[in-house]
Design a protein around this motif. Structure first.
Motif, PDB file in Angstrom:
ATOM      1  N   GLU A  90      -5.520   8.875  -6.723  1.00 21.47           N
ATOM      2  CA  GLU A  90      -5.004   9.012  -5.357  1.00 21.47           C
ATOM      3  C   GLU A  90      -5.498   7.872  -4.471  1.00 21.47           C
ATOM      4  OE1 GLU A  90      -4.741  12.324  -1.766  1.00 21.47           O
ATOM      5  OE2 GLU A  90      -6.011  12.717  -3.511  1.00 21.47           O
ATOM      6  N   THR A  91      -6.755   7.514  -4.609  1.00 24.07           N
ATOM      7  CA  THR A  91      -7.310   6.412  -3.815  1.00 24.07           C
ATOM      8  C   THR A  91      -6.610   5.099  -4.137  1.00 24.07           C
ATOM      9  OG1 THR A  91      -9.448   7.534  -3.820  1.00 24.07           O
ATOM     10  CG2 THR A  91      -9.452   5.204  -3.247  1.00 24.07           C
ATOM     11  N   GLU A  92      -6.363   4.872  -5.415  1.00 22.01           N
ATOM     12  CA  GLU A  92      -5.712   3.626  -5.805  1.00 22.01           C
ATOM     13  C   GLU A  92      -4.260   3.583  -5.310  1.00 22.01           C
ATOM     14  OE1 GLU A  92      -6.708   1.319  -9.484  1.00 22.01           O
ATOM     15  OE2 GLU A  92      -4.791   2.207 -10.087  1.00 22.01           O
ATOM     16  N   LEU A  93      -3.537   4.691  -5.423  1.00 22.17           N
ATOM     17  CA  LEU A  93      -2.166   4.718  -4.918  1.00 22.17           C
ATOM     18  C   LEU A  93      -2.131   4.529  -3.403  1.00 22.17           C
ATOM     19  CD1 LEU A  93      -0.561   7.526  -7.091  1.00 22.17           C
ATOM     20  CD2 LEU A  93       0.056   5.119  -7.068  1.00 22.17           C
ATOM     21  N   ASP A  94      -3.099   5.119  -2.701  1.00 11.85           N
ATOM     22  CA  ASP A  94      -3.185   4.917  -1.256  1.00 11.85           C
ATOM     23  C   ASP A  94      -3.455   3.445  -0.921  1.00 11.85           C
ATOM     24  OD1 ASP A  94      -2.638   7.544  -0.628  1.00 11.85           O
ATOM     25  OD2 ASP A  94      -4.755   8.124  -0.471  1.00 11.85           O
ATOM     26  N   LYS A 102       2.611  -5.129  -1.192  1.00 12.68           N
ATOM     27  CA  LYS A 102       2.996  -4.370  -2.381  1.00 12.68           C
ATOM     28  C   LYS A 102       4.138  -3.417  -2.025  1.00 12.68           C
ATOM     29  CE  LYS A 102      -1.414  -4.996  -4.434  1.00 12.68           C
ATOM     30  NZ  LYS A 102      -2.773  -4.645  -4.367  1.00 12.68           N
ATOM     31  N   PRO A 103       5.121  -3.296  -2.910  1.00 12.36           N
ATOM     32  CA  PRO A 103       6.321  -2.512  -2.588  1.00 12.36           C
ATOM     33  C   PRO A 103       6.167  -1.011  -2.839  1.00 12.36           C
ATOM     34  CG  PRO A 103       6.607  -3.529  -4.715  1.00 12.36           C
ATOM     35  CD  PRO A 103       5.277  -4.005  -4.185  1.00 12.36           C
ATOM     36  N   VAL A 104       5.079  -0.417  -2.382  1.00 10.93           N
ATOM     37  CA  VAL A 104       4.838   1.017  -2.556  1.00 10.93           C
ATOM     38  C   VAL A 104       4.602   1.618  -1.182  1.00 10.93           C
ATOM     39  CG1 VAL A 104       3.368   2.751  -3.649  1.00 10.93           C
ATOM     40  CG2 VAL A 104       3.811   0.611  -4.820  1.00 10.93           C
ATOM     41  N   LYS A 105       5.209   2.767  -0.944  1.00 15.78           N
ATOM     42  CA  LYS A 105       5.095   3.436   0.349  1.00 15.78           C
ATOM     43  C   LYS A 105       4.767   4.907   0.112  1.00 15.78           C
ATOM     44  CE  LYS A 105       8.195   4.457   4.179  1.00 15.78           C
ATOM     45  NZ  LYS A 105       9.557   4.246   4.673  1.00 15.78           N
ATOM     46  N   VAL A 106       3.925   5.472   0.954  1.00 18.59           N
ATOM     47  CA  VAL A 106       3.549   6.884   0.827  1.00 18.59           C
ATOM     48  C   VAL A 106       4.428   7.725   1.755  1.00 18.59           C
ATOM     49  CG1 VAL A 106       1.700   6.799   2.547  1.00 18.59           C
ATOM     50  CG2 VAL A 106       1.633   8.507   0.766  1.00 18.59           C
ATOM     51  N   VAL A 107       4.874   8.887   1.233  1.00 20.68           N
ATOM     52  CA  VAL A 107       5.708   9.808   1.990  1.00 20.68           C
ATOM     53  C   VAL A 107       5.197  11.222   1.730  1.00 20.68           C
ATOM     54  CG1 VAL A 107       8.059  10.717   2.268  1.00 20.68           C
ATOM     55  CG2 VAL A 107       7.728   8.309   1.754  1.00 20.68           C
ATOM     56  N   ILE A 108       5.173  12.043   2.780  1.00 24.30           N
ATOM     57  CA  ILE A 108       4.770  13.440   2.635  1.00 24.30           C
ATOM     58  C   ILE A 108       6.041  14.274   2.495  1.00 24.30           C
ATOM     59  CG2 ILE A 108       3.530  15.375   3.665  1.00 24.30           C
ATOM     60  CD1 ILE A 108       1.742  13.014   2.953  1.00 24.30           C
ATOM     61  N   LYS A 112       3.259  18.016  -0.689  1.00 21.83           N
ATOM     62  CA  LYS A 112       2.900  16.968  -1.636  1.00 21.83           C
ATOM     63  C   LYS A 112       2.948  15.587  -1.001  1.00 21.83           C
ATOM     64  CE  LYS A 112       4.099  18.696  -6.149  1.00 21.83           C
ATOM     65  NZ  LYS A 112       4.856  18.405  -7.353  1.00 21.83           N
ATOM     66  N   LYS A 113       2.072  14.749  -1.482  1.00 22.82           N
ATOM     67  CA  LYS A 113       2.079  13.337  -1.110  1.00 22.82           C
ATOM     68  C   LYS A 113       2.710  12.600  -2.285  1.00 22.82           C
ATOM     69  CE  LYS A 113      -1.881  11.633   0.310  1.00 22.82           C
ATOM     70  NZ  LYS A 113      -3.146  10.892   0.412  1.00 22.82           N
ATOM     71  N   VAL A 114       3.815  11.926  -2.035  1.00 19.32           N
ATOM     72  CA  VAL A 114       4.503  11.180  -3.098  1.00 19.32           C
ATOM     73  C   VAL A 114       4.608   9.723  -2.670  1.00 19.32           C
ATOM     74  CG1 VAL A 114       5.778  13.168  -3.971  1.00 19.32           C
ATOM     75  CG2 VAL A 114       6.788  11.750  -2.206  1.00 19.32           C
ATOM     76  N   TYR A 115       4.852   8.885  -3.662  1.00 12.79           N
ATOM     77  CA  TYR A 115       4.928   7.446  -3.433  1.00 12.79           C
ATOM     78  C   TYR A 115       6.320   6.977  -3.849  1.00 12.79           C
ATOM     79  CZ  TYR A 115      -0.020   8.137  -2.948  1.00 12.79           C
ATOM     80  OH  TYR A 115      -1.223   8.603  -2.523  1.00 12.79           O
ATOM     81  N   ILE A 116       6.937   6.191  -2.991  1.00 11.97           N
ATOM     82  CA  ILE A 116       8.280   5.693  -3.245  1.00 11.97           C
ATOM     83  C   ILE A 116       8.271   4.178  -3.187  1.00 11.97           C
ATOM     84  CG2 ILE A 116       9.414   7.782  -2.364  1.00 11.97           C
ATOM     85  CD1 ILE A 116      10.035   6.226   0.208  1.00 11.97           C
ATOM     86  N   LYS A 117       9.383   3.592  -3.641  1.00 11.29           N
ATOM     87  CA  LYS A 117       9.511   2.132  -3.586  1.00 11.29           C
ATOM     88  C   LYS A 117       9.907   1.748  -2.182  1.00 11.29           C
ATOM     89  CE  LYS A 117      11.547  -1.715  -5.946  1.00 11.29           C
ATOM     90  NZ  LYS A 117      12.566  -2.169  -6.861  1.00 11.29           N
ATOM     91  N   ASN A 118       9.212   0.795  -1.617  1.00 13.22           N
ATOM     92  CA  ASN A 118       9.464   0.304  -0.271  1.00 13.22           C
ATOM     93  C   ASN A 118      10.597  -0.707  -0.332  1.00 13.22           C
ATOM     94  OD1 ASN A 118       9.231  -0.103   2.442  1.00 13.22           O
ATOM     95  ND2 ASN A 118       7.289  -1.202   2.345  1.00 13.22           N
ATOM     96  N   ASP A 119      11.716  -0.392   0.286  1.00 15.63           N
ATOM     97  CA  ASP A 119      12.872  -1.294   0.241  1.00 15.63           C
ATOM     98  C   ASP A 119      12.868  -2.272   1.363  1.00 15.63           C
ATOM     99  OD1 ASP A 119      13.881  -0.154  -2.094  1.00 15.63           O
ATOM    100  OD2 ASP A 119      14.886   1.441  -0.943  1.00 15.63           O
TER     101      ASP A 119
END
Length: 119
Positions: A90-94, A102-108, A112-119
């Motif tokens: 979780e820390t690394e994904l955050d 980096k093209p990763v974005k966090v969404v609630i 759940k906390k999920v990670y999506i691709k940042n467009d």
């Protein structure tokens, strides 16, 4: 024997019967328990260092490749992919999500906390 002596014996007998009945109603206490063998280890005989198979760059590439084919990435799925501990994953994904490069974005989503691709 006189009636007073018989009366005293009868009172003592009744008192003993009442006391014994009360004692038998008490919960049993087992003071004689079997001994347990306890082994104290001060330091392990063999020390094994477990390192992760992937570097952080490789794990980021895994996340990006996963998000190319899937809608979102959960922490549980990332733990299964990388074999990291849940808190570490979780820390690394955050950290990936906080970095703007980096093209990763966090969404609630719900709870759940999920990670999506940042467009």
């Amino acid at each position: 024997m006189s009636t007073t002596g018989k009366l005293k014996i009868m009172i003592v007998t009744i008192a003993l019967a009442l006391v014994c009945g009360t004692v038998n109603a008490q919960p049993r206490r087992w003071y004689h328990r079997p001994h347990k063998v306890v082994t104290v280890v001060s330091r392990p005989a063999v020390t094994i260092h477990v390192s992760n198979r992937f570097s952080q760059k490789e794990r980021l590439a895994m996340v990006i490749a996963y998000l190319e084919t899937h809608e979102y990435l959960t922490i549980k799925k990332y733990v299964q992919m990388t074999k990291l501990a849940k808190a570490t994953a979780e820390t690394e994904l955050d950290a990936f999500a906080m970095d703007k490069n980096k093209p990763v974005k966090v969404v609630i989503r719900g709870k759940k906390k999920v990670y999506i691709k940042n467009d």
